[in-house]
Design a protein around this motif. Structure first.
Motif, PDB file in Angstrom:
ATOM      1  N   ARG A   1     113.093 -46.604 -85.484  1.00  0.00           N
ATOM      2  CA  ARG A   1     111.794 -46.004 -85.792  1.00  0.00           C
ATOM      3  C   ARG A   1     112.100 -44.427 -86.205  1.00  0.00           C
ATOM      4  NH1 ARG A   1     106.694 -49.056 -83.201  1.00  0.00           N
ATOM      5  NH2 ARG A   1     107.770 -51.112 -82.982  1.00  0.00           N
ATOM      6  N   LEU A   2     112.738 -43.910 -85.155  1.00  0.00           N
ATOM      7  CA  LEU A   2     113.019 -42.324 -85.565  1.00  0.00           C
ATOM      8  C   LEU A   2     113.700 -42.243 -86.940  1.00  0.00           C
ATOM      9  CD1 LEU A   2     113.808 -41.235 -81.980  1.00  0.00           C
ATOM     10  CD2 LEU A   2     111.993 -40.747 -83.269  1.00  0.00           C
ATOM     11  N   ASP A   3     114.760 -42.833 -87.137  1.00  0.00           N
ATOM     12  CA  ASP A   3     115.544 -42.930 -88.362  1.00  0.00           C
ATOM     13  C   ASP A   3     114.625 -43.125 -89.420  1.00  0.00           C
ATOM     14  OD1 ASP A   3     118.486 -42.314 -89.496  1.00  0.00           O
ATOM     15  OD2 ASP A   3     117.599 -44.022 -90.330  1.00  0.00           O
ATOM     16  N   TYR A   4     114.116 -44.440 -89.587  1.00  0.00           N
ATOM     17  CA  TYR A   4     113.504 -44.656 -90.975  1.00  0.00           C
ATOM     18  C   TYR A   4     112.178 -43.906 -91.189  1.00  0.00           C
ATOM     19  CZ  TYR A   4     109.790 -47.905 -88.652  1.00  0.00           C
ATOM     20  OH  TYR A   4     108.750 -48.477 -87.980  1.00  0.00           O
ATOM     21  N   LEU A   5     111.538 -43.367 -90.015  1.00  0.00           N
ATOM     22  CA  LEU A   5     110.423 -42.402 -90.518  1.00  0.00           C
ATOM     23  C   LEU A   5     110.949 -41.041 -91.012  1.00  0.00           C
ATOM     24  CD1 LEU A   5     108.411 -42.649 -87.333  1.00  0.00           C
ATOM     25  CD2 LEU A   5     107.948 -43.578 -89.581  1.00  0.00           C
ATOM     26  N   MET A   6     112.103 -40.885 -90.468  1.00  0.00           N
ATOM     27  CA  MET A   6     112.646 -39.394 -90.985  1.00  0.00           C
ATOM     28  C   MET A   6     113.295 -39.692 -92.278  1.00  0.00           C
ATOM     29  SD  MET A   6     114.486 -37.901 -87.499  1.00  0.00           S
ATOM     30  CE  MET A   6     114.954 -36.492 -88.786  1.00  0.00           C
ATOM     31  N   ARG A   7     114.052 -40.650 -92.656  1.00  0.00           N
ATOM     32  CA  ARG A   7     114.709 -40.993 -93.785  1.00  0.00           C
ATOM     33  C   ARG A   7     113.688 -41.307 -94.914  1.00  0.00           C
ATOM     34  NH1 ARG A   7     120.008 -41.501 -94.210  1.00  0.00           N
ATOM     35  NH2 ARG A   7     119.962 -41.700 -91.837  1.00  0.00           N
ATOM     36  N   ASP A   8     112.965 -42.235 -94.646  1.00  0.00           N
ATOM     37  CA  ASP A   8     111.951 -42.650 -95.595  1.00  0.00           C
ATOM     38  C   ASP A   8     110.873 -41.429 -96.159  1.00  0.00           C
ATOM     39  OD1 ASP A   8     113.076 -45.219 -95.117  1.00  0.00           O
ATOM     40  OD2 ASP A   8     111.208 -45.879 -93.996  1.00  0.00           O
ATOM     41  N   SER A   9     110.814 -40.616 -95.360  1.00  0.00           N
ATOM     42  CA  SER A   9     109.900 -39.279 -95.574  1.00  0.00           C
ATOM     43  C   SER A   9     110.596 -38.484 -96.430  1.00  0.00           C
ATOM     44  CB  SER A   9     109.358 -38.768 -94.420  1.00  0.00           C
ATOM     45  OG  SER A   9     109.107 -37.332 -94.663  1.00  0.00           O
ATOM     46  N   TYR A  10     112.149 -38.609 -96.254  1.00  0.00           N
ATOM     47  CA  TYR A  10     112.970 -37.616 -96.960  1.00  0.00           C
ATOM     48  C   TYR A  10     113.039 -38.236 -98.351  1.00  0.00           C
ATOM     49  CZ  TYR A  10     117.305 -35.336 -98.371  1.00  0.00           C
ATOM     50  OH  TYR A  10     118.371 -34.593 -99.197  1.00  0.00           O
ATOM     51  N   PHE A  11     113.382 -39.500 -98.634  1.00  0.00           N
ATOM     52  CA  PHE A  11     113.760 -40.199 -99.767  1.00  0.00           C
ATOM     53  C   PHE A  11     112.439 -40.343-100.576  1.00  0.00           C
ATOM     54  CE2 PHE A  11     117.637 -41.316 -98.030  1.00  0.00           C
ATOM     55  CZ  PHE A  11     118.444 -40.711 -98.791  1.00  0.00           C
ATOM     56  N   THR A  12     111.157 -40.570-100.018  1.00  0.00           N
ATOM     57  CA  THR A  12     110.030 -40.656-100.594  1.00  0.00           C
ATOM     58  C   THR A  12     109.252 -39.247-101.160  1.00  0.00           C
ATOM     59  OG1 THR A  12     108.579 -40.980 -98.678  1.00  0.00           O
ATOM     60  CG2 THR A  12     109.346 -42.868 -99.823  1.00  0.00           C
ATOM     61  N   GLY A  13     109.828 -38.216-100.397  1.00  0.00           N
ATOM     62  CA  GLY A  13     108.941 -37.010-100.690  1.00  0.00           C
ATOM     63  C   GLY A  13     107.638 -36.983 -99.927  1.00  0.00           C
ATOM     64  N   ALA A  14     107.544 -37.794 -98.966  1.00  0.00           N
ATOM     65  CA  ALA A  14     106.313 -37.760 -98.194  1.00  0.00           C
ATOM     66  C   ALA A  14     106.496 -36.815 -97.001  1.00  0.00           C
ATOM     67  CB  ALA A  14     105.900 -39.190 -97.683  1.00  0.00           C
ATOM     68  N   SER A  15     106.032 -35.389 -97.151  1.00  0.00           N
ATOM     69  CA  SER A  15     106.325 -34.369 -96.570  1.00  0.00           C
ATOM     70  C   SER A  15     105.785 -34.546 -95.005  1.00  0.00           C
ATOM     71  CB  SER A  15     105.590 -32.933 -96.874  1.00  0.00           C
ATOM     72  OG  SER A  15     104.313 -33.298 -97.247  1.00  0.00           O
ATOM     73  N   TYR A  16     104.370 -35.241 -94.836  1.00  0.00           N
ATOM     74  CA  TYR A  16     103.696 -35.433 -93.611  1.00  0.00           C
ATOM     75  C   TYR A  16     104.593 -36.667 -92.839  1.00  0.00           C
ATOM     76  CZ  TYR A  16     102.010 -39.046 -96.943  1.00  0.00           C
ATOM     77  OH  TYR A  16     101.820 -39.794 -97.925  1.00  0.00           O
ATOM     78  N   GLY A  17     105.840 -37.048 -93.123  1.00  0.00           N
ATOM     79  CA  GLY A  17     106.717 -37.895 -92.245  1.00  0.00           C
ATOM     80  C   GLY A  17     107.876 -37.109 -91.652  1.00  0.00           C
ATOM     81  N   LYS A  18     107.624 -35.671 -91.505  1.00  0.00           N
ATOM     82  CA  LYS A  18     108.910 -34.977 -90.866  1.00  0.00           C
ATOM     83  C   LYS A  18     108.446 -35.058 -89.289  1.00  0.00           C
ATOM     84  CE  LYS A  18     109.665 -32.055 -94.888  1.00  0.00           C
ATOM     85  NZ  LYS A  18     109.700 -30.752 -95.318  1.00  0.00           N
ATOM     86  N   LEU A  19     109.877 -35.161 -88.947  1.00  0.00           N
ATOM     87  CA  LEU A  19     109.684 -35.196 -87.064  1.00  0.00           C
ATOM     88  C   LEU A  19     110.585 -34.055 -86.627  1.00  0.00           C
ATOM     89  CD1 LEU A  19     110.253 -39.001 -86.530  1.00  0.00           C
ATOM     90  CD2 LEU A  19     108.260 -37.783 -86.149  1.00  0.00           C
ATOM     91  N   ASP A  20     110.259 -33.715 -85.552  1.00  0.00           N
ATOM     92  CA  ASP A  20     110.945 -32.713 -84.963  1.00  0.00           C
ATOM     93  C   ASP A  20     112.159 -33.410 -83.666  1.00  0.00           C
ATOM     94  OD1 ASP A  20     112.221 -30.801 -83.314  1.00  0.00           O
ATOM     95  OD2 ASP A  20     110.180 -29.672 -82.895  1.00  0.00           O
TER      96      ASP A  20
END
Length: 439
Positions: A173-192
């Motif tokens: 989940r950590l990877d797909y949330l970060m990766r999907d956010s990155y590739f879709t441009g959905a900035s609210y998907g960024k994680l620390d």
């Protein structure tokens, strides 16, 4: 001097992911990556048809799987420094993280919905039946394949190991949330990610994954990110409409193939059989996005007008529309559906393939597989008992969508607005005693 002592994958999300062949378990990973079964993941998009909505969503299951392994290695190696007795589980964990998605079919989760397959079941079957993968696993350790199955079944004797692969707080989940956010441009998907990994800990008595109390805020942020990604990306109306079109193409194609009216190669014909879950391993692994899209290209020329039009719509991104009718009563939703069927019929569309309802659910947190445990002194508490924010995420957001061809859009929107106005007017006209408040 060692030859090919290491291999580096330059990942757009994590940077350099380097595997050292001088480390036995990392040499194992290199061998697994080079198998045909794992290389096939390059030809399967992580987000299925979502690139029709988010044009950058072109990432593959291959890149995601490498990312999950990388995060699992970072997390596990940090824990091993404080709990050295965990070291013997490193190979099983990293191999399980790497191979967790090897059972995905074409178009990822979309194909699972269409063909009623389950990638977890196919992953375990591949471990047992793929000669190249099984040989590598058995050569490293004759019991490794069985350990991986136990990890996927969540029966591995050390819960931490399977929890890092599949739980409410896992590396997948950590990877797909970060990766999907990155590739879709959905900035609210960024994680620390750094802070989250620092929050993850190991509880020796129960041998499970826990969260340090000081890391609670980072986990709250992670769960809210997941909620918004489901609400705004994974359940985007255009994604739902695209999945609908693919489902109807498959439905129509299966019927026409049985009648001998269209061509399909051996792999596609097998996937269109009544039970895709009963495919041979060869036919299952033969299916990827390239094979499916090739047939859509060919079927555009079909003499069957419905199949040809649906394939053209998908390939040209002229897909169906989705109207949110969640605010209507169930009766009015049914009325809208019936009206849409009539409008589509008058416009020359087959209502079976062009009109219908889709329901999406977005949920930020469940207590799936014991939920997330928060270490509070000597206790392990369910995280919701200390976080009203996470408790609020348990209730799913349900939305109902009306799928229809754009050619009847103006009439439908007028109808929906009229229904909404009637509902509001009816509410205002309720008897006073229904609207009054008890002091």
């Amino acid at each position: 001097m060692r030859v090919n002592a290491s291999r580096t994958y330059h990942d757009p999300l994590h940077g350099a992911i380097t595997l050292d062949s001088g480390v036995p378990e990392e040499h194992l990973l290199i061998q697994l990556i080079d198998t045909p079964g794992f290389q096939r993941l390059r030809r399967i998009r992580q987000l299925g048809p979502a690139s029709l909505t988010f044009h950058g969503a072109e990432g593959s299951r291959f890149t995601h799987s490498l990312g999950v392994m990388h995060i699992a290695r970072r997390c596990f190696d940090r824990l091993v420094k404080h709990h050295p007795h965990l070291q013997p589980y490193r190979a099983a964990l990293l191999a399980a993280a790497l191979l967790h998605d090897i059972g995905h079919g074409p178009l990822s989760h979309t194909a699972e919905e269409i063909f009623a397959t389950h990638h977890e079941a196919w992953t375990k079957r591949i471990l047992q039946e793929s000669q190249s993968i099984r040989t590598i696993l058995d050569t490293y350790d004759p019991g490794l394949a069985d350990d991986l199955v136990r990890i996927y079944n969540k029966t591995f004797p050390v819960p931490l190991v399977w929890q890092l692969v599949s739980s409410q707080l896992d590396c997948d989940r950590l990877d797909y949330l970060m990766r999907d956010s990155y590739f879709t441009g959905a900035s609210y998907g960024k994680l620390d990610l750094d802070r989250i990994l620092m929050a993850i800990d190991y509880e020796p008595k129960t041998q499970q994954l826990v969260v340090a109390r000081k890391g609670q805020a980072a986990i709250e942020h992670y769960l809210f990110v997941r909620y918004f990604m489901y609400a705004q990306v994974y359940n985007h109306p255009k994604n739902l409409a695209a999945a609908w079109v693919l489902e109807k193409i498959t439905e129509r194609g299966r019927s026409l193939l049985q009648e001998g009216k269209i061509f399909a190669d051996a792999t596609m014909a097998a996937w269109l059989s009544p039970r895709a879950d009963a495919l041979t391993l060869e036919r299952y692994l033969g299916g990827d996005d390239i094979v499916f899209l090739y047939h859509l290209q060919q079927w555009q020329q079909s003499q069957d007008a419905v199949l040809a039009d649906l394939c053209r719509r998908y390939l040209d991104r002229d897909i169906l529309k989705a109207l949110d009718i969640s605010d209507l009563s169930e009766t009015d939703q049914t009325h809208c559906l019936n009206e849409a069927i009539q409008l589509a019929h008058r416009a020359g569309f087959s209502e079976t393939f062009y009109v219908g309802l889709r329901v999406s659910l977005s949920r930020g947190y469940t207590q799936y597989q014991k939920g997330i445990k928060l270490a509070v002194g000597d206790r392990l508490d369910e995280i919701t008992t200390h976080s009203p924010l996470i408790s609020a995420l348990i209730t799913p957001m349900r939305r109902t969508w009306l799928i229809y061809p754009r050619e009847i859009e103006s009439s439908l929107i007028s109808l929906k607005m009229a229904s909404t106005t009637i509902n509001e007017h009816s509410h205002q006209l309720r008897p006073d005693h229904e609207n009054s408040k008890v002091p």
